[in-house]
Scaffold this motif. Structure first.
Motif, PDB file in Angstrom:
ATOM      1  N   VAL A   1       0.830  -1.213   0.000  1.00  0.00           N
ATOM      2  CA  VAL A   1       0.000   0.000   0.000  1.00  0.00           C
ATOM      3  C   VAL A   1       0.864   1.263   0.000  1.00  0.00           C
ATOM      4  O   VAL A   1       0.691   2.154  -0.818  1.00  0.00           O
ATOM      5  CB  VAL A   1      -0.938  -0.003   1.238  1.00  0.00           C
ATOM      6  CG1 VAL A   1      -1.707   1.294   1.329  1.00  0.00           C
ATOM      7  CG2 VAL A   1      -1.889  -1.182   1.156  1.00  0.00           C
TER       8      VAL A   1
ATOM      9  N   TYR B   1       1.046   1.580  -3.996  1.00  0.00           N
ATOM     10  CA  TYR B   1      -0.192   2.312  -4.313  1.00  0.00           C
ATOM     11  C   TYR B   1      -0.068   3.817  -4.034  1.00  0.00           C
ATOM     12  O   TYR B   1      -0.298   4.642  -4.909  1.00  0.00           O
ATOM     13  CB  TYR B   1      -1.353   1.718  -3.509  1.00  0.00           C
ATOM     14  CG  TYR B   1      -2.697   2.338  -3.839  1.00  0.00           C
ATOM     15  CD1 TYR B   1      -3.421   1.887  -4.926  1.00  0.00           C
ATOM     16  CD2 TYR B   1      -3.217   3.381  -3.079  1.00  0.00           C
ATOM     17  CE1 TYR B   1      -4.644   2.465  -5.248  1.00  0.00           C
ATOM     18  CE2 TYR B   1      -4.437   3.965  -3.395  1.00  0.00           C
ATOM     19  CZ  TYR B   1      -5.151   3.498  -4.471  1.00  0.00           C
ATOM     20  OH  TYR B   1      -6.359   4.074  -4.783  1.00  0.00           O
TER      21      TYR B   1
ATOM     22  N   THR C   1      -5.279  11.164  -1.803  1.00  0.00           N
ATOM     23  CA  THR C   1      -6.059  10.004  -1.381  1.00  0.00           C
ATOM     24  C   THR C   1      -6.686  10.285  -0.014  1.00  0.00           C
ATOM     25  O   THR C   1      -5.985  10.713   0.906  1.00  0.00           O
ATOM     26  CB  THR C   1      -5.153   8.756  -1.275  1.00  0.00           C
ATOM     27  OG1 THR C   1      -4.281   8.733  -2.396  1.00  0.00           O
ATOM     28  CG2 THR C   1      -5.960   7.481  -1.242  1.00  0.00           C
TER      29      THR C   1
ATOM     30  N   GLU D   1     -10.275   6.086   1.779  1.00  0.00           N
ATOM     31  CA  GLU D   1      -9.767   5.267   0.661  1.00  0.00           C
ATOM     32  C   GLU D   1      -8.493   4.534   1.081  1.00  0.00           C
ATOM     33  O   GLU D   1      -8.311   3.352   0.770  1.00  0.00           O
ATOM     34  CB  GLU D   1      -9.492   6.165  -0.554  1.00  0.00           C
ATOM     35  CG  GLU D   1      -9.048   5.365  -1.775  1.00  0.00           C
ATOM     36  CD  GLU D   1      -8.649   6.247  -2.954  1.00  0.00           C
ATOM     37  OE1 GLU D   1      -9.050   7.420  -2.990  1.00  0.00           O
ATOM     38  OE2 GLU D   1      -7.898   5.748  -3.823  1.00  0.00           O
TER      39      GLU D   1
ATOM     40  N   VAL E   1      -7.992   0.595   0.930  1.00  0.00           N
ATOM     41  CA  VAL E   1      -6.907   0.014   0.125  1.00  0.00           C
ATOM     42  C   VAL E   1      -5.974  -0.814   1.015  1.00  0.00           C
ATOM     43  O   VAL E   1      -5.480  -1.868   0.606  1.00  0.00           O
ATOM     44  CB  VAL E   1      -6.132   1.133  -0.611  1.00  0.00           C
ATOM     45  CG1 VAL E   1      -4.870   0.596  -1.251  1.00  0.00           C
ATOM     46  CG2 VAL E   1      -7.006   1.786  -1.655  1.00  0.00           C
TER      47      VAL E   1
ATOM     48  N   GLY F   1      -5.038  -4.536   0.420  1.00  0.00           N
ATOM     49  CA  GLY F   1      -3.623  -4.903   0.266  1.00  0.00           C
ATOM     50  C   GLY F   1      -3.246  -6.088   1.147  1.00  0.00           C
ATOM     51  O   GLY F   1      -2.596  -7.039   0.691  1.00  0.00           O
TER      52      GLY F   1
END
Lengths: 32, 470
Positions: B333, B337, B346, B350, B354, B358
């Motif tokens: 993550v 990401y 972000t 979120e 995520v 992950g």
């Protein structure tokens, strides 16, 4: 059992006791 | 097998319930991966000890003591020294960086380029370790309950991944405390008591086994140095302990909890595991060394105690595996990401979503690898050579060498990967020296030479790490 055997087991009891008491002391008795 | 299975079933339901109660406690990335940086001293000692104690250090070391005697303890001594080095050398300074992952720490001094390359190594290493831990969970469940490997892995691994995904570090740390109490009472009290009682005490143990079993130097000074040279750096780079340092309430707790768990919990644990292995050598000659603990449990205890000890053994594996999965998830993550998308763009909601996805992805990959591709897992474990070889000198230079440069760190990573690939593919004669040690030496030389060559051209000044002081 001989004295060394008792000490080895006692060591385990002490470590387990310290872990439980330390956790309870922080989370239950003096929780902030 | 009825009563032990019922007890283990209750145990799995309890830890799943604890994980469920923690499902809404995290509201940010920091909450999910580093417990909101709120861990108190003894809470952290419990969770650190549970994480540091794994299947290798319990079943593996007991098996080695069964086969070779107390010299097996050096592995745990080496890890303990590595953990102590975290506490003494870097815990306080690392805490001040407010990081979540090891690549975060690396970027704070050596920039994004080095972070990217190191995060690839870290991720492969940790997904490999996660898969190996899940694999050992399946093997353990199969041998303890007599069910199929696949069923054992899916049930125990499924429960473990579910509570890790639901609650992040808040859930796994609280479950760690519960599991650590089971582990210490089971492995440090019940098993030594059962074994020593059956043998008749330490004196009988010493009479029954060859004198060499009680000689810690039976592996020789060269053998000892060889082991410590790669075990200590490996312990030092245990990112599953680093996240507990980041998770501490303050820097003093970060240092003290690491020190207490590695010296006052881990070393007494080593003594107990060695005693269990030695008792097994007297009581059950001729069995497979790794099965000495399961054999002792099934042969010498009643079904109720068996159930408790089975739960303790599952705890040994699960408490380590969950942390490793969380570390790999945090790398996925944070280092992939958020690095691509940008954390500023972000929302917390979120990020949290995520993060859970992950961790779930890492958990599923670990289960799939354990189920289908044992060869790939052992292949991935070879990543320890480039991982430890490069990151040990890089982390030490990061904190303690002002002349270290980003180019030096990047070159170290490149050299480490090339050397490791060469050792893996060409398989040259290493004269009994562990590949990690050879790589460590070459990487340290690279770090020093490239840093000195590039220091004057591009000095590193006023970085975040410099600002955190010593």
């Amino acid at each position: 059992m001989d004295i060394l055997s008792i000490l080895i087991i006692l060591m385990g009891v002490v470590v387990t006791g310290i872990l439980i008491i330390g956790f309870l002391r922080e989370r239950v008795f003096i929780k902030k | 097998m009825g009563i032990p299975v019922i007890i283990v079933g209750i145990y799995l339901a309890v830890i799943l319930f604890i994980g469920f109660t923690m499902r809404n406690k995290s509201s940010s990335l920091d909450d999910y991966f580093v417990g909101g940086r709120s861990f108190t001293l003894w809470y952290n000692v419990n969770t650190m000890a549970a994480t540091a104690i794994g299947s290798g250090t319990t079943l593996g070391v007991a098996g080695m003591a069964y086969a070779d005697g107390i010299s097996a303890g050096w592995i745990l001594v080496g890890y303990s020294i590595g953990f102590c080095l975290i506490a003494i050398l870097i815990a306080k300074r690392m805490y001040r960086l407010n990081s979540v992952t090891m690549p975060d720490v690396i970027e704070s001094r050596f920039g994004k380029r080095t972070r990217w390359l190191s995060s690839i190594l870290v991720m492969i290493q940790y997904v490999g370790i996660a898969a190996a831990q899940v694999l050992s969970l399946g093997i353990l469940a199969e041998s303890l309950f007599g069910i199929s490997f696949t069923a054992g892995l899916l049930i125990t691994g499924g429960v473990m991944i579910l509570y890790t995904v639901m609650g992040g570090l808040f859930a796994i740390s609280l479950i760690d405390v519960f599991q650590m109490i089971l582990i210490s009472f089971g492995v440090m009290v019940i098993l030594p008591f059962v074994g020593l009682k059956e043998v008749g005490g330490v004196n009988n143990l010493m009479e029954a086994l060859p004198a060499d079993f009680f000689n810690p130097m039976s592996i020789g000074i060269i053998g000892l140095i060889g082991i410590l040279c790669w075990i200590i750096p490996q312990g030092f780079l245990s990112q599953e302990l680093w996240i507990r340092v980041f998770a501490s309430k303050n820097e003093s707790i970060a240092k003290r909890s690491t020190l207490i768990s590695s010296v006052f919990i881990y070393l007494p644990y080593m003594v107990s595991v060695l005693v269990i292995g030695l008792c097994g050598a007297v009581l059950f000659p001729g069995i497979s060394a790794d099965s000495v603990i399961p054999h002792m449990i099934t042969s010498l205890t009643n079904p109720y105690v068996q159930g408790f000890l089975f739960a303790a053994l599952l705890s040994v594996v699960m408490s380590t595996a969950t942390s490793v999965i969380l570390v790999a998830g945090s790398n996925l993550v944070k280092d992939v990401y958020l690095n691509i998308k940008g954390s500023e763009r972000t929302s917390q909601r979120e990020i949290l979503f995520v993060s859970k996805i992950g961790v779930l992805i890492v958990g599923i990959i670990a289960i799939l690898l354990a189920l289908s591709a044992k060869g790939i897992i052992s292949l991935m474990q070879n990543v320890a050579t480039p991982y430890v070889g490069a990151l040990f000198p890089i982390i030490l230079a990061l904190f303690f060498w002002k002349r270290a440069t980003s180019t030096g760190a990047f070159a170290t990573l490149i050299v480490s990967i090339i050397v490791s690939l060469f050792i893996f593919i060409a398989n040259p004669e290493l004269y009994g020296i562990h590949p990690i040690v050879i790589n460590l030496v070459l990487c340290t030389i690279t770090m020093v030479v490239f840093s000195l060559l590039t220091f004057k051209k591009k000095p590193v000044q006023n970085t975040h790490v410099d600002n955190v002081g010593s």
